[in-house]
Motif scaffolding. Structure first.
Motif, PDB file in Angstrom:
ATOM      1  N   ALA A 226      13.818  10.749 -25.808  1.00 29.38           N
ATOM      2  CA  ALA A 226      14.458   9.477 -26.148  1.00 29.38           C
ATOM      3  C   ALA A 226      15.556   9.098 -25.168  1.00 29.38           C
ATOM      4  O   ALA A 226      15.839   7.916 -24.968  1.00 29.38           O
ATOM      5  CB  ALA A 226      15.030   9.546 -27.564  1.00 29.38           C
ATOM      6  N   GLY A 227      16.173  10.089 -24.523  1.00 33.32           N
ATOM      7  CA  GLY A 227      17.317   9.795 -23.673  1.00 33.32           C
ATOM      8  C   GLY A 227      17.043   9.784 -22.192  1.00 33.32           C
ATOM      9  O   GLY A 227      17.980   9.649 -21.390  1.00 33.32           O
ATOM     10  N   VAL A 228      15.781   9.892 -21.785  1.00 33.17           N
ATOM     11  CA  VAL A 228      15.503  10.090 -20.363  1.00 33.17           C
ATOM     12  C   VAL A 228      15.925   8.903 -19.503  1.00 33.17           C
ATOM     13  O   VAL A 228      16.487   9.075 -18.414  1.00 33.17           O
ATOM     14  CB  VAL A 228      14.017  10.431 -20.145  1.00 33.17           C
ATOM     15  N   LEU A 229      15.695   7.677 -19.963  1.00 34.29           N
ATOM     16  CA  LEU A 229      16.040   6.520 -19.140  1.00 34.29           C
ATOM     17  C   LEU A 229      17.556   6.350 -19.025  1.00 34.29           C
ATOM     18  O   LEU A 229      18.072   5.995 -17.951  1.00 34.29           O
ATOM     19  CB  LEU A 229      15.406   5.252 -19.706  1.00 34.29           C
ATOM     20  N   GLU A 230      18.270   6.614 -20.124  1.00 37.96           N
ATOM     21  CA  GLU A 230      19.729   6.548 -20.068  1.00 37.96           C
ATOM     22  C   GLU A 230      20.281   7.622 -19.140  1.00 37.96           C
ATOM     23  O   GLU A 230      21.238   7.391 -18.388  1.00 37.96           O
ATOM     24  CB  GLU A 230      20.325   6.707 -21.469  1.00 37.96           C
ATOM     25  N   ALA A 231      19.676   8.817 -19.176  1.00 36.47           N
ATOM     26  CA  ALA A 231      20.152   9.904 -18.322  1.00 36.47           C
ATOM     27  C   ALA A 231      19.980   9.563 -16.850  1.00 36.47           C
ATOM     28  O   ALA A 231      20.912   9.703 -16.040  1.00 36.47           O
ATOM     29  CB  ALA A 231      19.402  11.196 -18.657  1.00 36.47           C
ATOM     30  N   VAL A 232      18.801   9.101 -16.491  1.00 40.23           N
ATOM     31  CA  VAL A 232      18.529   8.749 -15.093  1.00 40.23           C
ATOM     32  C   VAL A 232      19.402   7.580 -14.661  1.00 40.23           C
ATOM     33  O   VAL A 232      19.953   7.568 -13.547  1.00 40.23           O
ATOM     34  CB  VAL A 232      17.035   8.437 -14.911  1.00 40.23           C
ATOM     35  N   GLY A 233      19.552   6.598 -15.541  1.00 36.06           N
ATOM     36  CA  GLY A 233      20.373   5.438 -15.209  1.00 36.06           C
ATOM     37  C   GLY A 233      21.834   5.793 -15.002  1.00 36.06           C
ATOM     38  O   GLY A 233      22.479   5.309 -14.053  1.00 36.06           O
ATOM     39  N   PRO A 248      20.420   9.261  -4.419  1.00 33.34           N
ATOM     40  CA  PRO A 248      20.088  10.020  -5.631  1.00 33.34           C
ATOM     41  C   PRO A 248      18.724  10.697  -5.508  1.00 33.34           C
ATOM     42  O   PRO A 248      17.809  10.178  -4.854  1.00 33.34           O
ATOM     43  CB  PRO A 248      20.071   8.938  -6.721  1.00 33.34           C
ATOM     44  N   TYR A 249      18.600  11.844  -6.147  1.00 36.41           N
ATOM     45  CA  TYR A 249      17.326  12.564  -6.179  1.00 36.41           C
ATOM     46  C   TYR A 249      17.123  13.071  -7.600  1.00 36.41           C
ATOM     47  O   TYR A 249      17.965  13.791  -8.139  1.00 36.41           O
ATOM     48  CB  TYR A 249      17.320  13.727  -5.191  1.00 36.41           C
ATOM     49  N   VAL A 250      15.984  12.676  -8.191  1.00 34.26           N
ATOM     50  CA  VAL A 250      15.727  12.931  -9.607  1.00 34.26           C
ATOM     51  C   VAL A 250      14.418  13.675  -9.797  1.00 34.26           C
ATOM     52  O   VAL A 250      13.383  13.321  -9.210  1.00 34.26           O
ATOM     53  CB  VAL A 250      15.678  11.607 -10.402  1.00 34.26           C
ATOM     54  N   ILE A 251      14.466  14.693 -10.650  1.00 30.94           N
ATOM     55  CA  ILE A 251      13.256  15.342 -11.146  1.00 30.94           C
ATOM     56  C   ILE A 251      13.236  15.131 -12.654  1.00 30.94           C
ATOM     57  O   ILE A 251      14.286  15.168 -13.302  1.00 30.94           O
ATOM     58  CB  ILE A 251      13.241  16.838 -10.767  1.00 30.94           C
ATOM     59  N   VAL A 252      12.067  14.843 -13.217  1.00 32.13           N
ATOM     60  CA  VAL A 252      11.926  14.599 -14.658  1.00 32.13           C
ATOM     61  C   VAL A 252      10.915  15.587 -15.228  1.00 32.13           C
ATOM     62  O   VAL A 252       9.844  15.789 -14.656  1.00 32.13           O
ATOM     63  CB  VAL A 252      11.485  13.149 -14.942  1.00 32.13           C
ATOM     64  N   SER A 253      11.257  16.194 -16.357  1.00 29.60           N
ATOM     65  CA  SER A 253      10.398  17.207 -16.964  1.00 29.60           C
ATOM     66  C   SER A 253       9.399  16.577 -17.936  1.00 29.60           C
ATOM     67  O   SER A 253       9.641  15.507 -18.494  1.00 29.60           O
ATOM     68  CB  SER A 253      11.241  18.236 -17.713  1.00 29.60           C
ATOM     69  N   ALA A 254       8.273  17.277 -18.128  1.00 25.17           N
ATOM     70  CA  ALA A 254       7.240  16.796 -19.040  1.00 25.17           C
ATOM     71  C   ALA A 254       6.416  17.969 -19.551  1.00 25.17           C
ATOM     72  O   ALA A 254       6.188  18.943 -18.834  1.00 25.17           O
ATOM     73  CB  ALA A 254       6.320  15.795 -18.336  1.00 25.17           C
ATOM     74  N   ASP A 255       5.958  17.861 -20.805  1.00 24.67           N
ATOM     75  CA  ASP A 255       4.998  18.813 -21.373  1.00 24.67           C
ATOM     76  C   ASP A 255       3.595  18.314 -21.085  1.00 24.67           C
ATOM     77  O   ASP A 255       3.299  17.125 -21.273  1.00 24.67           O
ATOM     78  CB  ASP A 255       5.173  18.894 -22.893  1.00 24.67           C
ATOM     79  N   GLY A 334      11.384   6.425 -12.092  1.00 24.14           N
ATOM     80  CA  GLY A 334      11.723   6.456 -10.680  1.00 24.14           C
ATOM     81  C   GLY A 334      11.904   7.862 -10.145  1.00 24.14           C
ATOM     82  O   GLY A 334      12.596   8.077  -9.143  1.00 24.14           O
ATOM     83  N   ALA A 335      11.282   8.835 -10.790  1.00 25.05           N
ATOM     84  CA  ALA A 335      11.461  10.233 -10.417  1.00 25.05           C
ATOM     85  C   ALA A 335      10.914  10.516  -9.020  1.00 25.05           C
ATOM     86  O   ALA A 335       9.876   9.988  -8.626  1.00 25.05           O
ATOM     87  CB  ALA A 335      10.768  11.140 -11.432  1.00 25.05           C
ATOM     88  N   ASP A 336      11.609  11.372  -8.294  1.00 24.72           N
ATOM     89  CA  ASP A 336      11.127  11.851  -7.007  1.00 24.72           C
ATOM     90  C   ASP A 336      10.151  13.010  -7.179  1.00 24.72           C
ATOM     91  O   ASP A 336       9.280  13.222  -6.334  1.00 24.72           O
ATOM     92  CB  ASP A 336      12.305  12.300  -6.143  1.00 24.72           C
TER      93      ASP A 336
END
Length: 364
Positions: A226-233, A248-255, A334-336
């Motif tokens: 629920a918070g992923v977009l707020e975190a990245v933003g 900025p450099y972002v990694i996003v986790s997923a199951d 927008g994850a790298d």
């Protein structure tokens, strides 16, 4: 490859911690051959179904068993250790495996204390879909943080009377020990070629600290979608160029669970809901069940609601289905990079899931 792996070293029903750790070493070697960029391990305590309680030790074993893949933590819980101890541990590993070690740091211990002591959260936002990506209604972690078992366990992770400093101050100490700017010298550690990451689940302090220090940031979609977009933003808004990063450099986790077809993948993923339920009831992650063991559980409406956000945001299906779902996640956030975690009861199925995903991800 813009895919990486997060491994909890899961202990399955009928298995042992030794089995789980051998499977982790095997999967890391296979991930390296498949071209995955990083192999991170989590830090979990008091969980009958998770063997990754000491990430620095496990990272050293994985680094010794591989040759090129980056190896790191996702994440060290800095509230349970001092910055000096963490830098010394990771500096020691880097001394033998230079240029391959990621130090991912989280503030989960501090965050749990804040949740347990804070006011009740406001009414949660409704689930919504953003450009094809499901953003579910948030799970109320304050109830879990105040669970008597977890409150007691937290006292076992620190010396009596110990106080956790502010997270930003701890990060500054980590960076100072690494670059030699601290009055005390971390040996090994000072001058180590360790890449520091901050992990976060919301737009709170972790995201801001990562941005203000110009560090790479890992946002959590697999546990707190629920918070992923707020975190990245929040991270991007706070970002200031540094000697580490100009942008900025972002990694996003997923199951994710991948099989030859959707039906087979859903069978492999059957145990996931019961496993998440064990975590969110405060019992700690149970040994990962077989599909039949999971089906034997009698589900209540409360059970289903407890795990709904996690179930609904998994990527389960054929290689093409999961690859497409992950591309949506990457586009919307927008994850790298993406950090994929897969748990199945049989190790061979988990290995095959990552093999199929790598093949589909690399195809045009």
């Amino acid at each position: 490859m813009t895919l990486s792996i997060l491994d909890l070293a899961p202990i399955v029903s009928g298995g042992t911690a030794a089995d789980a750790l051998r499977n982790t070493l095997d999967l890391a070697q296979r991930a390296e051959r498949l071209g995955y960029r990083r192999y991170w391990v989590a830090e979990h305590h008091f969980a009958p179904g998770v063997a990754s309680a000491a990430p620095a030790v496990l990272i050293a074993l994985i680094a010794a068993a591989t040759a090129t893949i980056r190896v790191g933590s996702g994440a060290v819980q800095l509230g349970h250790q001092t910055p000096l101890a963490v830098v010394e541990q990771f500096g020691l590993i880097d001394a033998l495996h230079p240029g391959r070690i990621d130090l991912g740091i989280g503030r989960s211990g501090q965050r749990r204390a804040e949740l347990a002591a804070g006011p009740a959260p406001a009414e949660p936002a409704a689930a919504r879909t953003v450009d094809g990506l499901l953003i579910p209604s948030p799970f109320d972690f304050s109830k879990l943080a105040g669970h008597p078992h977890l409150v007691h366990y937290a006292t076992l992770l620190q010396q009596p009377g110990a106080r956790t400093p502010d997270f930003a101050d701890q990060i500054d100490d980590v960076l100072a020990f690494l670059d030699g700017g601290h009055e005390a010298h971390a040996v090994p550690g000072e001058g180590a070629d360790v890449q520091v990451w901050i992990l976060g689940s919301s737009g709170g302090q972790s995201a801001r600290v990562a941005g203000e220090r110009g560090l790479p940031f890992a946002a959590n979609y697999h546990v707190s979608p629920a918070g992923v977009l707020e975190a990245v933003g929040a991270y991007r808004e706070a970002f200031k160029p540094s000697g580490t990063l100009e942008e900025p450099y972002v990694i996003v986790s997923a199951d994710a669970v991948v099989a030859a077809d959707e039906s087979a993948a859903r069978e492999l993923a059957e145990g996931y809901g019961l496993w998440v339920r064990s975590i969110r009831t405060g019992a700690g992650a149970m040994p990962y069940p077989t599909p039949d063991e999971a089906r034997a559980h009698v589900w209540t409406d409360a059970d289903r609601e407890l795990v709904k956000d996690r179930i609904d945001t998994r990527f389960v299906g054929s290689p093409e289905q999961v690859a497409e779902g992950l591309r949506v996640l990457r586009r919307v956030t927008g994850a790298d990079e993406l950090l994929v975690t897969t748990i199945t009861h049989r190790h061979d199925d988990r290995v095959r899931s990552y093999e199929l995903l790598a093949g589909a991800w690399n195809r045009p």
